[in-house]
Design a protein around this motif. Sequence first.
Motif, PDB file in Angstrom:
ATOM      1  N   LEU A   1      45.774  40.174  47.903  1.00  0.00           N
ATOM      2  CA  LEU A   1      45.756  39.534  49.109  1.00  0.00           C
ATOM      3  C   LEU A   1      45.493  37.850  49.099  1.00  0.00           C
ATOM      4  O   LEU A   1      45.828  37.014  49.958  1.00  0.00           O
ATOM      5  N   THR A   2      45.109  37.424  47.875  1.00  0.00           N
ATOM      6  CA  THR A   2      44.944  35.781  47.713  1.00  0.00           C
ATOM      7  C   THR A   2      46.204  35.336  46.743  1.00  0.00           C
ATOM      8  O   THR A   2      46.333  34.291  46.516  1.00  0.00           O
ATOM      9  N   ASP A   3      46.793  36.290  46.126  1.00  0.00           N
ATOM     10  CA  ASP A   3      48.198  35.785  45.310  1.00  0.00           C
ATOM     11  C   ASP A   3      49.530  35.611  46.134  1.00  0.00           C
ATOM     12  O   ASP A   3      49.823  34.486  46.478  1.00  0.00           O
ATOM     13  N   LEU A   4      49.844  36.917  46.858  1.00  0.00           N
ATOM     14  CA  LEU A   4      50.912  36.790  47.593  1.00  0.00           C
ATOM     15  C   LEU A   4      52.107  36.364  47.165  1.00  0.00           C
ATOM     16  O   LEU A   4      53.063  36.294  48.017  1.00  0.00           O
ATOM     17  N   SER A   5      52.301  35.953  45.839  1.00  0.00           N
ATOM     18  CA  SER A   5      53.711  35.539  45.391  1.00  0.00           C
ATOM     19  C   SER A   5      54.655  36.729  45.547  1.00  0.00           C
ATOM     20  O   SER A   5      55.662  36.456  45.612  1.00  0.00           O
ATOM     21  N   TRP A   6      54.040  37.948  45.496  1.00  0.00           N
ATOM     22  CA  TRP A   6      54.893  38.898  45.515  1.00  0.00           C
ATOM     23  C   TRP A   6      55.487  39.259  46.969  1.00  0.00           C
ATOM     24  O   TRP A   6      56.479  40.043  47.032  1.00  0.00           O
ATOM     25  N   TRP A   7      55.146  38.521  47.673  1.00  0.00           N
ATOM     26  CA  TRP A   7      55.720  38.535  49.100  1.00  0.00           C
ATOM     27  C   TRP A   7      56.605  37.376  49.370  1.00  0.00           C
ATOM     28  O   TRP A   7      57.228  37.206  50.416  1.00  0.00           O
ATOM     29  N   ARG A   8      57.071  36.477  48.575  1.00  0.00           N
ATOM     30  CA  ARG A   8      57.603  35.303  48.409  1.00  0.00           C
ATOM     31  C   ARG A   8      59.074  35.538  47.893  1.00  0.00           C
ATOM     32  O   ARG A   8      59.776  34.560  47.562  1.00  0.00           O
ATOM     33  N   LYS A   9      59.528  36.816  47.967  1.00  0.00           N
ATOM     34  CA  LYS A   9      60.960  37.188  47.433  1.00  0.00           C
ATOM     35  C   LYS A   9      61.941  36.180  48.027  1.00  0.00           C
ATOM     36  O   LYS A   9      62.874  35.827  47.523  1.00  0.00           O
ATOM     37  N   ASP A  10      61.865  36.037  49.292  1.00  0.00           N
ATOM     38  CA  ASP A  10      62.976  35.365  50.239  1.00  0.00           C
ATOM     39  C   ASP A  10      62.575  33.977  50.502  1.00  0.00           C
ATOM     40  O   ASP A  10      63.222  33.446  51.414  1.00  0.00           O
ATOM     41  N   GLY A  11      61.781  33.334  49.616  1.00  0.00           N
ATOM     42  CA  GLY A  11      61.447  32.063  49.870  1.00  0.00           C
ATOM     43  C   GLY A  11      60.046  31.943  50.501  1.00  0.00           C
ATOM     44  O   GLY A  11      59.121  32.977  50.552  1.00  0.00           O
ATOM     45  N   ASP A  12      59.522  30.948  50.735  1.00  0.00           N
ATOM     46  CA  ASP A  12      58.129  30.380  51.064  1.00  0.00           C
ATOM     47  C   ASP A  12      58.030  30.734  52.626  1.00  0.00           C
ATOM     48  O   ASP A  12      58.669  29.985  53.383  1.00  0.00           O
ATOM     49  N   PRO A  13      57.209  31.483  53.057  1.00  0.00           N
ATOM     50  CA  PRO A  13      57.173  31.618  54.585  1.00  0.00           C
ATOM     51  C   PRO A  13      56.204  30.592  55.157  1.00  0.00           C
ATOM     52  O   PRO A  13      55.435  29.863  54.349  1.00  0.00           O
ATOM     53  N   ARG A  14      56.170  30.518  56.376  1.00  0.00           N
ATOM     54  CA  ARG A  14      55.383  29.658  56.887  1.00  0.00           C
ATOM     55  C   ARG A  14      53.625  29.846  57.233  1.00  0.00           C
ATOM     56  O   ARG A  14      53.024  29.282  57.292  1.00  0.00           O
ATOM     57  N   GLY A  15      53.739  31.225  57.031  1.00  0.00           N
ATOM     58  CA  GLY A  15      52.542  32.067  57.115  1.00  0.00           C
ATOM     59  C   GLY A  15      52.455  33.252  57.068  1.00  0.00           C
ATOM     60  O   GLY A  15      53.510  33.835  56.715  1.00  0.00           O
ATOM     61  N   TYR A  16      51.619  34.229  57.010  1.00  0.00           N
ATOM     62  CA  TYR A  16      51.494  35.609  56.649  1.00  0.00           C
ATOM     63  C   TYR A  16      50.648  36.479  57.802  1.00  0.00           C
ATOM     64  O   TYR A  16      49.621  35.861  58.092  1.00  0.00           O
ATOM     65  N   LEU A  17      51.243  37.197  58.343  1.00  0.00           N
ATOM     66  CA  LEU A  17      50.740  37.968  59.497  1.00  0.00           C
ATOM     67  C   LEU A  17      50.540  39.480  59.009  1.00  0.00           C
ATOM     68  O   LEU A  17      51.499  40.249  58.811  1.00  0.00           O
ATOM     69  N   LEU A  18      49.252  40.071  58.871  1.00  0.00           N
ATOM     70  CA  LEU A  18      49.024  41.185  58.619  1.00  0.00           C
ATOM     71  C   LEU A  18      48.715  42.019  59.996  1.00  0.00           C
ATOM     72  O   LEU A  18      47.678  41.845  60.581  1.00  0.00           O
ATOM     73  N   LEU A  19      49.421  43.303  60.214  1.00  0.00           N
ATOM     74  CA  LEU A  19      49.202  43.930  61.373  1.00  0.00           C
ATOM     75  C   LEU A  19      48.540  45.315  60.994  1.00  0.00           C
ATOM     76  O   LEU A  19      49.320  46.216  60.431  1.00  0.00           O
ATOM     77  N   ALA A  20      47.227  45.365  61.259  1.00  0.00           N
ATOM     78  CA  ALA A  20      46.422  46.561  60.750  1.00  0.00           C
ATOM     79  C   ALA A  20      46.281  47.564  62.042  1.00  0.00           C
ATOM     80  O   ALA A  20      45.426  47.226  62.972  1.00  0.00           O
ATOM     81  N   GLU A  21      47.298  48.424  62.095  1.00  0.00           N
ATOM     82  CA  GLU A  21      47.438  49.711  62.953  1.00  0.00           C
ATOM     83  C   GLU A  21      46.420  50.692  62.791  1.00  0.00           C
ATOM     84  O   GLU A  21      46.184  50.940  61.791  1.00  0.00           O
ATOM     85  N   ASP A  22      45.857  50.778  64.057  1.00  0.00           N
ATOM     86  CA  ASP A  22      44.993  52.170  64.386  1.00  0.00           C
ATOM     87  C   ASP A  22      43.481  51.944  63.542  1.00  0.00           C
ATOM     88  O   ASP A  22      42.836  52.619  62.955  1.00  0.00           O
ATOM     89  N   TRP A  23      43.052  50.567  63.521  1.00  0.00           N
ATOM     90  CA  TRP A  23      41.905  50.345  63.047  1.00  0.00           C
ATOM     91  C   TRP A  23      40.635  50.892  63.371  1.00  0.00           C
ATOM     92  O   TRP A  23      39.809  51.339  62.667  1.00  0.00           O
ATOM     93  N   ASP A  24      40.767  51.197  64.742  1.00  0.00           N
ATOM     94  CA  ASP A  24      39.400  51.796  65.289  1.00  0.00           C
ATOM     95  C   ASP A  24      39.279  53.085  64.791  1.00  0.00           C
ATOM     96  O   ASP A  24      38.280  53.717  64.291  1.00  0.00           O
ATOM     97  N   ALA A  25      40.416  53.900  64.657  1.00  0.00           N
ATOM     98  CA  ALA A  25      40.446  55.096  64.126  1.00  0.00           C
ATOM     99  C   ALA A  25      40.054  55.141  62.799  1.00  0.00           C
ATOM    100  O   ALA A  25      39.177  56.272  62.228  1.00  0.00           O
ATOM    101  N   PHE A  26      40.469  54.417  61.778  1.00  0.00           N
ATOM    102  CA  PHE A  26      40.270  54.250  60.615  1.00  0.00           C
ATOM    103  C   PHE A  26      38.568  53.947  60.360  1.00  0.00           C
ATOM    104  O   PHE A  26      37.910  54.633  59.617  1.00  0.00           O
ATOM    105  N   ARG A  27      38.002  52.947  60.959  1.00  0.00           N
ATOM    106  CA  ARG A  27      36.645  52.469  61.129  1.00  0.00           C
ATOM    107  C   ARG A  27      35.767  53.779  61.482  1.00  0.00           C
ATOM    108  O   ARG A  27      34.763  54.124  61.061  1.00  0.00           O
TER     109      ARG A  27
END
Length: 147
Positions: free
Chosen positions: A88-114
Amino acid sequence: MTTGTTGELPAPGVPGLLDGTIPPGTYRLPATESPSHAAKLAAEAGWHAAHLGLRDIDGKAAFLDRCAADLGFPGWFGHNWDALADCLTDLSWWRKDGDPRGYLLLAEDWDAFRAAAPDTAATAAEILDDAVAFWRDRDTPMAVLRT
């Protein structure tokens, strides 16, 4: 450096997060906004968006496996907390298509997980918050939206 959960995403919502009006952080996505719409807005704004589905996740191993699968972690991911932080602090593996302007992680069903794995969720939240803090002052910020 842990930033902590900052509560519900304030107005103007996802557009404000993407344009910098709202600072990067960990927020609860308002019930009036869907994760798919947030991801669409992120893509349109040049951000890399990823969905992390947490339904039926009941422990550390399942959480780390889901992160690897849903987020497309690289082969070197070691399936432990340190490796999660590294990915999560490297993220070079998410830059396959160039450099994004930012990263958005959508953690769905967090309350059920918690509810199913409170200790695991607490550790995961700390690592996600630390990743958000790491990216905060860089050219490509990261934000986490929980549903």
